[in-house]
Enzyme design. Structure first.
Site, PDB file in Angstrom:
ATOM      1  N   GLU A 164      20.806 -45.601 -23.980  1.00  0.00           N
ATOM      2  CA  GLU A 164      19.727 -44.619 -23.911  1.00  0.00           C
ATOM      3  C   GLU A 164      20.220 -43.214 -24.244  1.00  0.00           C
ATOM      4  OE1 GLU A 164      16.714 -45.241 -23.785  1.00  0.00           O
ATOM      5  OE2 GLU A 164      16.395 -47.145 -22.767  1.00  0.00           O
ATOM      6  N   ASP A 309      16.419 -56.373 -29.972  1.00  0.00           N
ATOM      7  CA  ASP A 309      15.616 -55.936 -31.120  1.00  0.00           C
ATOM      8  C   ASP A 309      16.351 -54.989 -32.058  1.00  0.00           C
ATOM      9  OD1 ASP A 309      15.568 -54.208 -28.897  1.00  0.00           O
ATOM     10  OD2 ASP A 309      13.752 -53.217 -29.576  1.00  0.00           O
ATOM     11  N   GLU A 417       3.499 -55.302 -21.849  1.00  0.00           N
ATOM     12  CA  GLU A 417       4.943 -55.418 -22.011  1.00  0.00           C
ATOM     13  C   GLU A 417       5.350 -56.841 -22.373  1.00  0.00           C
ATOM     14  OE1 GLU A 417       8.624 -53.050 -21.719  1.00  0.00           O
ATOM     15  OE2 GLU A 417       6.519 -52.828 -22.283  1.00  0.00           O
ATOM     16  N   GLU A 436       6.351 -48.962 -30.970  1.00  0.00           N
ATOM     17  CA  GLU A 436       6.768 -49.958 -31.968  1.00  0.00           C
ATOM     18  C   GLU A 436       5.645 -50.392 -32.906  1.00  0.00           C
ATOM     19  OE1 GLU A 436       9.944 -49.538 -29.205  1.00  0.00           O
ATOM     20  OE2 GLU A 436       7.810 -49.899 -28.834  1.00  0.00           O
TER      21      GLU A 436
END
Length: 598
Positions: A164, A309, A417, A436
């Site tokens: 992050e 991902d 989610e 996304e």
């Protein structure tokens, strides 16, 4: 699919698109979709009322409407940004319901949901810098940069997640620095007075504080968390997700090449190779969680969503930015494994050739060693894969992938989610305003110029405005069915979601007019492609493009082409991206017109 380096995808698409006038005829075809909806369909009490695609609009998508939506996206951004600056700065995030700030949770240090992300370094402001520049607000960009230099320090004993901190903070600082240093100043005069590389110095400081994550690991895989004062916590876990260890190459390599210091790039590449070398020998797949000391997969799931991902994404984007053939080769092989073992349903190429298809394409989560289905859900992060497919040039597959996720969005007017495709229901209900689907919508519009994707963007923007707007910003949807709110606005809402919506409708933006000169990181930070970034300064050499140092690429999408690219004829801008029959099959797959209320 095999990507071949050295061919001109984006130029090919643009030339095809220039052969046709604006494709506003598309939406006159949509009344056919009314046939997909049973007359007896009624929305349940707790469901968002669902209209067929055809009812979204029967009017052409005019320039005036597009510009109005651009301004709506701009207002959305500033409603979040201005409230953050007024009520929350210099804290990390805005609480949009209570109109207050949020930072590191010192009362509960085990609260990784907060503490992995929030390091008490004004995260939202840092993450949003390049969005200000893209929207043309040069004065606020300069002011924000000065505020970052005044308030942001990494002399904080906060324990944060390496992943992050890298994608949100390190990437943001590097992006803003490169935009300021660009001698052409394509986004306007954004250089603060007497700027002399201070953002790069901040990035260097943060990068150095993340390096202890790579110490005392037998595999080269980093520890997932570090304390910015003293390194790896003594009680830290030895397990990391694939995305966490495999999504460092873009930012770390940028830092190395800007500093002339090979350490950051070499460590990030060693981590990526460590994951690659542990792919299964038969399937070619990787798991989603791995022990950094033993190198054993402790999570056997291979999919397109959370935990894995951006690993695929950065194999491709690292090649685009830096021209390392190894990255391209790894991506090609990994993509082939994904298509072989994760994809279910018909080929998208069959979809476009046939009139009746009852087995629509979608992707599943499988055991990395056997390819057998492990569960029956997809998560919202997997919506980004359509964007990766656009960059790879596999447009037909990207269109199908996007259609599946947009059908889920249309059902809830949000993206849960997790969505269980077997039960046709959401089973993890919250939506933190993730970008996304918007990102993939934007990239597909850039690649096809099909106005269908403008209507998708309008649907998303209006849904967010209706369901997520709060007193002082935009709130996480705690439940996509009931549209209840949670008091949190994550930084990516401003740095990505609003940015991609704005760019979708701002076709005249310099980023769109010169789209092949730019690349977005996984956090949506803008990087201009520059041949000098393909040089390893410490070796005084350039790898060059396709092994030729005289042909270093400066084009994002002109590097790849697949057989499917040549299939996307300009005439298809006058039609739906999928046939009404196939759209109906995908909508049925997600239960869009069912009776469930979950």
């Amino acid at each position: 699919m095999q990507i071949r380096a050295g061919l001109d995808l984006w130029g090919l698409i643009n030339r095809m698109c220039m052969m046709a006038a604006a494709a506003n005829v598309l939406w006159s075809l949509l009344p056919q979709l009314l046939l997909l909806v049973p007359d007896s369909h009624k929305a349940t009490e707790n469901m968002t009322t669902i209209s067929p695609v055809s009812s979204l609009t029967h009017r052409p998508f005019s320039k005036e409407r597009r510009l109005q939506l651009r301004e709506d996206a701009r207002r959305m951004f500033y409603w979040g940004y201005d409230n953050y600056m007024h009520h929350a700065f210099p804290d990390d995030e805005l609480n949009p319901i209570n109109c207050s700030g949020r930072g590191h949770d010192w009362e509960d240090l085990s609260n990784t949901n907060i503490n992995d992300v929030l390091g008490d370094y004004s995260l939202t402001l840092v993450d949003t810098l390049d969005t200000l520049a893209i929207m043309g607000n040069t004065s606020e960009f300069k002011r924000a940069t000065q505020l970052v230099l005044q308030y942001v320090s990494f002399e904080k004993c906060t324990t944060v997640q390496v992943f992050e901190a890298t994608i949100r903070v390190l990437g943001a600082l590097l992006s803003a620095h490169l935009l300021i240093q660009d001698p052409a100043q394509p986004l306007g005069s954004i250089s603060p007075q007497e700027y002399s590389g201070e953002l790069l110095e901040l990035a260097h400081d943060l990068g150095a504080r993340l390096l202890p994550a790579f110490e005392n690991t037998t595999t080269g895989l980093p520890h997932p968390r570090v304390n910015l004062c003293y390194g790896v916590p003594a009680d830290g876990t030895l397990e990391t997700c694939t995305a966490g260890a495999g999504t460092l190459t873009v930012e770390f390599t940028l830092l190395s090449r800007l500093l002339g210091d090979p350490v950051y790039e070499s460590l990030a590449r060693r981590s990526t190779r460590a994951l690659w070398e542990r792919r299964h020998k038969h399937t070619g797949l990787v798991g989603n969680v791995i022990n950094i000391q033993t190198g054993q997969w402790t999570g056997r799931m291979s999919g397109l969503g959370a935990g894995i991902d951006s690993f695929y994404e950065y194999l491709l984007k690292s090649y685009i930015l830096f021209g390392e053939r190894e990255d391209l080769e790894m991506f090609n092989e990994m993509y082939q494994s994904v298509m072989r073992y994760l994809k279910r349903g018909r080929s998208c190429r069959d979809v476009f050739r046939e009139t009746e298809v009852h087995n629509p394409p979608y992707y599943v989560n499988v055991d990395y060693a056997t390819g057998r289905i492990l569960n029956y859900w997809v998560d919202s992060l997997s919506a980004s894969f359509a964007g990766v497919q656009v960059l790879a040039g596999d447009l037909e597959e990207a269109i199908c992938t996007h259609a599946f996720h947009y059908s889920i969005w249309r059902r809830y007017k949000a993206m849960p989610e997790r969505f269980n495709w077997q039960q046709k229901a959401s089973n993890v209900h919250f939506y933190p305003l993730r970008p996304e689907l918007v990102e993939s919508t934007y990239l597909l519009y850039q690649a096809t110029h099909n106005p269908f994707y403008l209507h998708v963007g309008r649907d998303i923007l209006e849904s967010l405005e209706r369901h997520a707007k709060a007193k002082c910003g935009y709130a996480t949807l705690h439940n996509v069915v009931h549209k209840t709110h949670e008091d949190r606005m994550e930084s990516f809402f401003l740095s990505e979601t609003c940015k991609y919506l704005f760019l979708l409708f701002d076709t005249e933006n310099v980023v769109n007019r010169h789209a092949s000169d730019y690349l977005f990181t996984t956090e949506g930070h803008l990087i201009r492609l520059d041949p000098t970034l393909r040089e390893r300064v410490w070796k005084k050499e350039s790898r060059g493009y396709c092994g030729d140092p005289t042909q270093a690429i400066a084009r994002t999408n002109e590097s790849f082409v697949t057989h499917s690219c040549s299939m996307y004829a300009a005439s298809r801008r006058y039609t739906l991206p999928l046939t009404p029959m196939e759209l109906g099959n995908i909508e049925a797959l997600v239960g869009l017109y069912g009776n469930t209320n979950t």
